[in-house]
Design a protein around this motif. Structure first.
Motif, short mmCIF file in Angstrom:
data_model
loop_
_atom_site.label_atom_id
_atom_site.label_comp_id
_atom_site.label_asym_id
_atom_site.label_seq_id
_atom_site.Cartn_x
_atom_site.Cartn_y
_atom_site.Cartn_z
N ARG A 81 -4.01 7.91 1.80
CA ARG A 81 -3.12 8.78 0.97
C ARG A 81 -3.43 8.49 -0.43
N GLU A 106 0.72 -1.23 0.05
CA GLU A 106 -0.05 -0.19 0.11
C GLU A 106 0.90 1.20 0.19
N GLY A 107 0.80 2.29 -1.08
CA GLY A 107 1.59 3.23 -1.03
C GLY A 107 2.78 3.28 -2.06
N ILE A 108 2.74 2.12 -2.57
CA ILE A 108 3.93 2.13 -3.70
C ILE A 108 3.64 3.02 -4.88
N ASP A 109 4.69 3.59 -5.13
CA ASP A 109 4.48 4.68 -6.13
C ASP A 109 5.35 4.71 -7.30
N ARG A 157 -15.08 0.00 -3.71
CA ARG A 157 -13.74 -0.34 -3.56
C ARG A 157 -13.15 0.68 -2.80
N ARG A 185 2.18 13.67 0.57
CA ARG A 185 1.00 13.07 -0.18
C ARG A 185 -0.17 13.36 0.35
N ASP A 243 -2.24 0.68 -4.42
CA ASP A 243 -3.48 1.37 -4.52
C ASP A 243 -3.99 1.25 -6.02
N HIS A 244 -5.22 1.93 -6.08
CA HIS A 244 -5.71 1.79 -7.70
C HIS A 244 -4.80 2.45 -8.55
N GLU A 245 -4.26 3.65 -8.11
CA GLU A 245 -3.45 4.73 -8.84
C GLU A 245 -2.41 4.00 -9.31
N PHE A 246 -1.77 2.92 -8.67
CA PHE A 246 -0.52 2.22 -9.02
C PHE A 246 -1.00 1.49 -10.19
N PHE A 298 -2.30 9.33 -4.56
CA PHE A 298 -1.03 9.41 -5.29
C PHE A 298 -0.32 10.73 -5.42
#
Lengths: 297, 394
Positions: free
Chosen positions: B162, A77-80, B296, B199, A139-142, B164
């Motif tokens: 958090r 979680e939080g990987i970017d 989700r 973040r 995360d979904h962003e990743f 991105f």
């Protein structure tokens, strides 16, 4: 195409299964088919399944059968982007400016670029196997960040332009399905659900992986583990736990514990949750007895 | 059915697809008609995979289909049934359609962001509803209760995640190397004060699903008032009602005036105080991709007594999926207001492992307190209730 060279080696799903066997990974036909299709279609392979079913091991086995380097990106979680793609080495850039004084210097050269797993897999001169492990933890962003990579095997670096793979890597993503993955990600992948193996395959896996375990012991372990998994446990044992249990029980048996007792004493290797241990305590002797005497008249 | 579609393929002018491709395209069309999302490039991969595998047998075609069309594991049985129907002509499609007709009606009020979306209906009318369905209208009492406190404190109480994105900050952040370095370069290499960034954090979405069946009648007024307060306080909040149908009432509750909002919500739901079909309603929720996206990473709170009738397999599988989707899954049941309550019905016992919380939902005060405590760690309901049962000597 993901593996022009690899396709020479991997001519059919049966050949894949056979080569898996050579590196002590006992794959069933559907998994071999999924690996074969992913490599031949040049698509990432998404392996979903319960924890401990052998997803990560499958990726390692693919690297081994193809003789490729394995690059692993463990998701959390939080990987970017900085952890997955690349980062600039700012200290070195500053030093370069200081050293150059008034002369012009390019601070976006290769020597200032710190490669992270995704970029490394693209820039590696030889084809690599990239394992994106436990993508469901990110995360979904990743996930969105990965889409460009998975579609076109390229990464855009604003200061440098687009980096494309000379030879596209073979990408394997694993997910424990703690959350649903985006449709866009699934669509780009060849998909396979890894379930727990059946009795015969689990016996074969234990025999292949455990050091000094007799066939009867492996079969008994496979039967007992299969029954234990059917109970509502907080942490059902995975394949590696079954292998370790067979190993541990064999060691205990060789040092003087009779069979059911050896399994009972080594149960902490199989069940790693206090509540599960308490839950199984009563039933365990019967399960062990049945597993050890199964098939006898 | 398959033959009719095949004929269509052949009649398309300019179509260069070989005749042999028709059954595979039929299969993809059939999947889409039954709610599987299959992108065109997946179809291309499917055909390529079939060619790569020979195909030497029907099993090869099936494996190619599963690998490239990627049906979710929960729906693999339905996928297999459709495969058999198309490739073996076993008439299972008709049977599955009958099953579809038993599906719960989904009513989506839409909203500003969903204005263009048509009303989602999987069934044309209520004609096929179960015997327990009873449609009615309701008027709600809009007296001030726990909702005031909820509305005041909710924005700060929801746990945050958090994103991105990064925000520039003057303190308590990591060094923004890119900007700092740019400053240094602009200052001819002199060290300037470092720039900082952190973040961005946003509140997690609250997804409240309210059981409006007859057995929950006493709680419905308070729950609706709470729901209105939550929507007003945290704009990302989503509210659904579940009974014999599934209705999204978020849009109605966005109206600031509570009386008007509750009137609109009352008018937009047809199954007040009807029967209980929690499992099918949750299944209907999970069948709509947009709703799934709402769940989700969210805090999903199901306000229900959990008294599912008949087979609870749907309820259990839906809760399992929701648990996988949600950041935290909670059941607030009025039954838990009684200290002697134990989750011992078959339905509650089956969903217990998937719950993070099983809390008292007997009053709107209790539920409001629970929602405001969501920022604290979840105890994991199964463990909590095992401890309780153990303490009681069960």
């Amino acid at each position: 195409m993901g593996g022009e060279a690899a396709s020479d080696v991997l001519s059919s799903p049966e050949a894949v299964a056979e080569r898996f066997g050579h590196c002590r990974y006992i794959a069933d036909e559907p998994l071999a088919t999924a690996v074969f299709l992913a490599i031949r279609l040049g698509k990432p392979l998404l392996l979903e399944g319960v924890p401990g079913a052998g997803k990560t091991e499958a990726a390692k086995a693919v690297a081994e059968i193809l003789g490729r380097d394995l690059i692993r990106l463990q998701c959390y979680e939080g990987i970017d982007a900085q952890h997955a793609l690349y980062e600039w080495n700012y200290q070195r850039q500053l030093l370069a400016i200081r050293q150059a004084k008034k002369a012009e210097t390019d601070i976006y050269e290769d020597r200032f670029l710190i490669e992270r797993p995704l970029l490394r897999s693209l820039r590696n001169p030889a084809q690599t196997v990239l394992l994106v492990d436990e993508i469901d933890r990110s995360d979904h962003e990743f996930e969105a960040l990965l889409l460009e990579y998975l579609s076109d095997f390229q990464i855009s670096i604003p200061e440098r332009g687009t980096v494309r793979a000379g030879e596209p890597p073979i990408v394997i993503l694993t997910s424990n399905r703690t959350r649903e993955l985006a449709e866009a990600l699934r669509r780009r992948c060849v998909y396979h659900w890894i379930a727990y193996p059946d009795l015969a395959r689990e016996t074969a896996i234990i025999l292949a992986r455990a050091a000094d375990v007799a066939e009867k012991t492996a079969a008994a372990v496979a039967r007992a583990v299969s029954t234990i998994r059917s109970r509502p446990l907080a942490k059902p044992p995975g394949i590696s736990e079954a292998v370790e249990w067979a190993n541990a029980a064999t060691v205990l048996e060789k040092t003087g514990s009779p069979w059911p007792e050896a399994f009972r004493r080594a149960i902490g290797v199989l069940l790693k949750d206090e509540e599960d241990l308490a839950y199984m305590q009563e039933e365990l002797p019967r399960i062990l007895e049945e597993s050890l005497t199964w098939g006898r008249p | 059915m398959g033959q009719a579609v095949t004929a269509d393929h052949q009649s398309q002018p300019g179509s260069r697809l070989p005749r042999e491709c028709a059954p595979f395209l039929d299969f993809v069309q059939t999947l889409r008609r039954h709610g599987f999302s299959v992108a065109p490039d997946q179809t291309v991969s499917f055909l390529a995979a079939v060619a790569l595998l020979g195909p030497k047998s029907m099993e090869h075609i099936r494996r190619a289909a599963i690998a490239t069309l990627a049906p979710p594991i929960d729906r693999q049985a339905a996928f297999d049934a459709l495969f058999r129907a198309v490739f073996f002509g076993k008439g299972r499609v008709a049977a599955m359609r009958n099953e579809d007709e038993e599906e719960t009606v989904v009513k989506d009020g839409g909203g500003a962001e969903a204005a263009a979306e048509p009303l989602l209906e999987q069934e044309k009318s209520g004609a096929h509803a179960s015997a327990t369905e009873r449609l009615s209208t309701r008027a709600f009492d809009d007296t001030e209760n726990a909702s005031g406190a909820l509305q005041r404190h909710l924005p700060d109480a929801l746990p945050r995640r958090r994103t991105f994105r990064h925000l520039r900050t003057r303190s308590k952040g990591m060094v923004d190397l890119r900007r700092s370095f740019r400053d240094i370069v602009q200052a001819d290499g002199d060290l300037a004060a470092p720039r900082l960034r952190r973040r961005k954090e946003i509140a997690r979405r609250l997804l409240l699903m309210i059981d409006i069946s007859g057995s929950m009648r006493e709680q419905t007024d308070g729950l609706l008032a709470l729901a209105h307060a939550a929507v007003q306080a945290a704009p990302g909040t989503e509210i659904f009602t579940i009974g014999t149908r599934l209705s999204r009432i978020t849009t109605a509750l966005r109206t600031r005036d509570r009386t008007l909002a509750l009137e609109r919500a009352a008018a937009s739901v047809d199954d007040w105080d009807g029967g209980t079909r929690i499992g099918p309603a949750l299944k209907a929720f999970l069948a709509v991709p947009r709703f799934v996206a709402l769940a989700r990473g969210s805090l999903v709170v199901l306000a229900s007594d959990g008294l599912e009738r008949g087979d609870h397999a749907d309820f259990e599988s839906a809760m399992r999926r929701l648990a996988a989707l949600a950041h935290r899954l909670s059941l607030a049941t009025p039954l838990a207001g009684d200290p002697r309550f134990r989750p011992e019905t078959a339905a509650l016992a089956s969903i217990l492992p998937w719950l993070d919380d099983l809390v008292d939902g007997s009053s709107d005060d209790a539920l409001a307190r629970f929602i405001l405590s969501l920022g604290q760690p979840a105890p994991k309901a199964a463990i909590l209730w095992k401890e309780k049962a153990h303490a009681a000597g069960h």
